[in-house]
Write an enzyme that holds these catalytic residues in place. Structure first.
Site, PDB file in Angstrom:
ATOM      1  N   HIS A  94       3.726   7.971  22.057  1.00 36.70           N
ATOM      2  CA  HIS A  94       2.607   7.423  21.285  1.00 36.70           C
ATOM      3  C   HIS A  94       2.976   5.998  20.898  1.00 36.70           C
ATOM      4  O   HIS A  94       3.953   5.766  20.186  1.00 36.70           O
ATOM      5  CB  HIS A  94       2.327   8.259  20.037  1.00 36.70           C
ATOM      6  N   CYS A  95       2.182   5.042  21.369  1.00 31.16           N
ATOM      7  CA  CYS A  95       2.491   3.636  21.156  1.00 31.16           C
ATOM      8  C   CYS A  95       1.738   3.119  19.932  1.00 31.16           C
ATOM      9  O   CYS A  95       0.496   3.078  19.933  1.00 31.16           O
ATOM     10  CB  CYS A  95       2.103   2.814  22.386  1.00 31.16           C
ATOM     11  N   PRO A  96       2.433   2.721  18.878  1.00 27.81           N
ATOM     12  CA  PRO A  96       1.733   2.217  17.693  1.00 27.81           C
ATOM     13  C   PRO A  96       1.108   0.849  17.919  1.00 27.81           C
ATOM     14  O   PRO A  96       0.184   0.466  17.190  1.00 27.81           O
ATOM     15  CB  PRO A  96       2.843   2.163  16.630  1.00 27.81           C
TER      16      PRO A  96
END
Length: 446
Positions: free
Chosen positions: A183-185
């Site tokens: 999950h890429c912020p």
């Protein structure tokens, strides 16, 4: 931006027409946020996307105003204008890839409304252990074959399904995602099967954009030095914007450039970030590795799979009722009776036999006792002449048993001592009943 509300029965209290039925994105159980009536889906941390856009646009604007505009006349045959055109086109291309990465379904696996049916082999094994069909527990893992290698797939208690190979549950978005990478912020979205290609292209194009701005800032500084016949340090002082951009791009290129190199390695070996940090395929065979060339063709030269979710579709009435009731068909989750909590979600396991279970039982008993009191009150109000002896025997027995159990649960919260006290009370009541019946028989004889 639309954030879905808690799930509820579809159709409402109206006639159940299509106009009254909610759309899928309106009753979505994940933590996602939607834009333009479900046409774009983002993660719950979508606000970080605006920071990413600012970090890209701000240096490009500074470059166009203070550097590229001065280079337009420094190249022969009007080639200087191409410096600005290229950076503008490349920035638009980079932001388009960012939107394709952040605003699309990453490969979410639709949830089930009830646990899957166990296979015959599971039924035979559990039945042989003396378990009834109502006590059957689904196995925690299953074995599947991937390119001739046995791979274990896990059961997801949240989505009530066996995850496909390479699928994992994202604790931030609260969804199972196929070929889950991470999950890429920075993009506010999960990176999975349907957007990994665009994610890598975005990171790589951002690296090239940083190198482009970095290089032409030095070109402008050198042209100032040659024009004024001064040292490089004096030329740098003439254009402080170029110095700021050089430092900024130097820092950013280590981040996005390192990320590009790392994912280049992952693509060449057909791994995901999640698999690389968890399974360590360098210590065992990777069943997904098909060779360097085929691995790159799989990522960049295959059609993007269609989404398994139609977020703008109407929720059928029967499906809405199933989601609200969530029948289990008599089969239990693999974690039923075990500590509650998903280790992948980072939650602390909680035992089923902790005092909160006893509190839930007490609440249930209090509610049932209130129902019995209400029924008794209705009968008394309908006919004041009726006494408590006129009530049905089942109602009085249920009420008495409920009050006795309520008091025992309140003092001992479901321990073995509470069971002993109940047994003693029941035995005492039975003894007094026999004694009173004996007295009645004796008085009748006399």
């Amino acid at each position: 931006m639309y954030a879905p509300q808690s799930s509820r029965g579809a159709g409402g209290s109206g006639s159940g027409s299509a106009a009254e039925q909610p759309r899928v994105y309106q009753v979505w159980r994940g933590s996602n946020e939607f834009l333009l009536q479900g046409r774009f889906i983002f993660g719950p941390d979508v606000r970080s996307l605006f920071l990413t856009i600012f970090l890209i646009l701000a240096p490009v604007l500074v470059f166009c105003i203070f550097v590229a505009s001065h280079l337009i006349n420094d190249f022969p045959d009007h080639w200087g204008i191409s410096v600005m055109v290229v950076v503008v086109v490349f920035t638009v291309y980079d932001l388009t890839l960012l939107l394709l990465t952040s605003g699309r379904d990453p490969g979410i696996v639709p949830r089930n409304t009830h646990p899957p049916e166990p296979e015959p082999s599971d039924l035979n094994n559990d039945t042989g252990n003396g378990q009834t069909p109502q006590q059957l527990r689904l196995p925690r893992t299953k074995d599947v074959y991937v390119n001739g290698v046995i791979v274990k797939v896990k059961y997801c208690d949240t989505c009530m399904l066996y995850r496909p190979p390479r699928c994992s549950h994202c604790s931030i978005c609260n969804n199972c995602v196929e070929r889950f990478d991470h999950h890429c912020p920075w993009v506010g979205q999960c990176i999975g099967l349907r957007n990994y290609r665009f994610f890598y292209m975005f990171v790589f194009s951002t690296t090239l954009l940083c190198l482009y701005v970095f290089g032409f800032c030095w070109v402008y500084i050198i042209k100032i030095r040659n024009a004024e016949d001064s040292s490089i340090w004096k030329a740098m002082l003439k254009t402080p914007a170029s110095m700021v951009l050089i430092i900024y791009c130097f820092i950013c290129v280590w981040f996005v450039g390192g990320l590009s190199v790392f994912h280049f390695y992952l693509i060449s070996t057909n791994q995901t970030t999640y698999e690389n940090f968890r399974y360590r395929y360098d210590r065992r065979a990777n069943p997904h590795n098909r060779g360097v060339v085929n691995n790159f063709l799989e990522i960049f030269c295959t059609a993007v799979p269609a989404s398994k979710n139609n977020f703008r579709a109407r929720v059928p009435v029967d499906q809405g009722l199933q989601q609200s009731r969530a029948p289990t068909r008599g089969f239990m989750s693999p974690n039923m009776g075990k500590p509650v909590g998903d280790l992948e979600l980072g939650r602390k396991p909680v035992s089923w036999d902790e005092p909160r279970s006893a509190a839930d039982i007490r609440d249930l008993e209090v509610g049932m006792g209130g129902m019995l009191d209400e029924k008794e009150g209705r009968i008394t109000h309908a006919s004041p002449d009726l006494s408590r002896e006129a009530l049905p025997a089942e109602l009085m027995e249920g009420r008495a048993g409920m009050h006795s159990r309520r008091s025992s649960w309140g003092h001992r919260s479901g321990t073995s001592e509470s069971m002993d006290s109940i047994a003693v009370q029941m035995g005492t009541e039975a003894t007094w009943g026999s004694v009173s019946s004996g007295h009645g028989t004796t008085s009748g004889t006399h």
